[in-house]
Motif scaffolding. Sequence first.
Motif, short mmCIF file in Angstrom:
data_model
loop_
_atom_site.label_atom_id
_atom_site.label_comp_id
_atom_site.label_asym_id
_atom_site.label_seq_id
_atom_site.Cartn_x
_atom_site.Cartn_y
_atom_site.Cartn_z
N VAL A 1 0.82 -1.22 0.00
CA VAL A 1 0.00 0.00 0.00
C VAL A 1 0.86 1.27 0.00
N GLU B 1 -9.62 7.99 -6.57
CA GLU B 1 -9.41 8.74 -5.34
C GLU B 1 -7.97 9.22 -5.20
N LEU B 2 -7.05 8.54 -5.87
CA LEU B 2 -5.63 8.90 -5.78
C LEU B 2 -5.24 10.01 -6.75
N TRP C 1 1.02 3.54 -3.21
CA TRP C 1 0.07 4.63 -3.47
C TRP C 1 -0.19 5.54 -2.27
N GLN C 2 0.07 5.04 -1.07
CA GLN C 2 -0.14 5.89 0.10
C GLN C 2 1.03 6.82 0.36
N THR D 1 -12.06 2.56 -8.60
CA THR D 1 -12.54 3.53 -7.62
C THR D 1 -11.39 4.05 -6.76
N GLU D 2 -10.55 3.12 -6.31
CA GLU D 2 -9.39 3.51 -5.49
C GLU D 2 -8.43 4.38 -6.30
N THR E 1 -4.71 -1.65 -7.61
CA THR E 1 -5.89 -0.98 -7.03
C THR E 1 -7.11 -1.17 -7.93
N SER E 2 -8.27 -0.90 -7.36
CA SER E 2 -9.51 -0.92 -8.15
C SER E 2 -9.67 0.44 -8.83
#
Length: 328
Positions: free
Chosen positions: A258, A303-304, A261-262, A299-300, A296-297
């Motif tokens: 994670v 959001e990024l 992307w985080q 949707t995810e 990631t999906s």
Amino acid sequence: MATMMLRLDDLPEYTRLMERHAEMVLVYGFIEEPRLLLHGEHTHIRPTALTRQLAKSQPGLLVAAVVALHENNKVQLEHADHIFEELHCENCLQVDFWEAMLMASSQQTIIQELLFRVASVYIDRLTNTPSETHSIGPHMPSKHRPLKSADDLINSCSHYGALYPWLIVLNPAHTTSSQHQEALYKLQSLLCGPSLSVGSVMPLMERLSDETLWGFSLHLLCATRRGQYDSSIEKLLDRCPQAIIAYANHHLQDNHMVLWWQKLLPELCNRTRVAADNSILLAALKETLVVVAMETSPTEFLELMPDDGTVSYFLPYLLTCSQRHLLA
């Protein structure tokens, strides 16, 4: 008989007699008769004339023999250390002996003690050995060539790990002395391995500056081993961004995936936006987006995406993410 020839100062005959037997046969002989190498008892153990000769002419045989004596309970570690100190080999053959012991011993208490010792030696060599190939000065390295190179230890000793791919970018290529480079690779290998307790060597690591890339690599290895991935990503982007993808590919896996992307993605977006020359950062951003699109999906991923007007740059990766999700 060879010992007798040595006492008679007949070195040619001594050499001929020693060469009649394979090294392992000689080692077995020393196990059966330790007094050939050691005389005295307890704290008064001293090297024999044969031991002194082997230190000069066959150091590898001497190290193998002392390791065998220890592993067969014929000599204790502190007594073996005393022998090498008597031979004035504290910084050469004694270190070879410790490295050989790491290859042979299965006793955890001894292994941890030896790991700390060799790490201390490598740090000392990095501190006191001139790094430049042309340097001269009061701390010139010993002419003794180690019995085992870093590659030898990586290939034959489980406590030394293969160097992480990102270290290739940070390691100097033929710009340091061979002794300095060998100590660096061995210490890096220990930090890449499974056994060395990083906490035990952290006080010693403070002696090494992180101003050079090789010094920085050692501190980064310690931070990574301690799970400090966020700060390590920031420091690597500050000092050597061309190594960041190799670092992420190796360390940001499984539970740490994670962080692609985080942590890494937002860092690259921010830095790319303000950097004057951002070609390296852009290349890293593209490779990061490839990974994020795969993990990631849609949707995810949405959001990024940043809201600074650069959304069109991310659309091809969003499309890839969506197509992958539909085919899954």
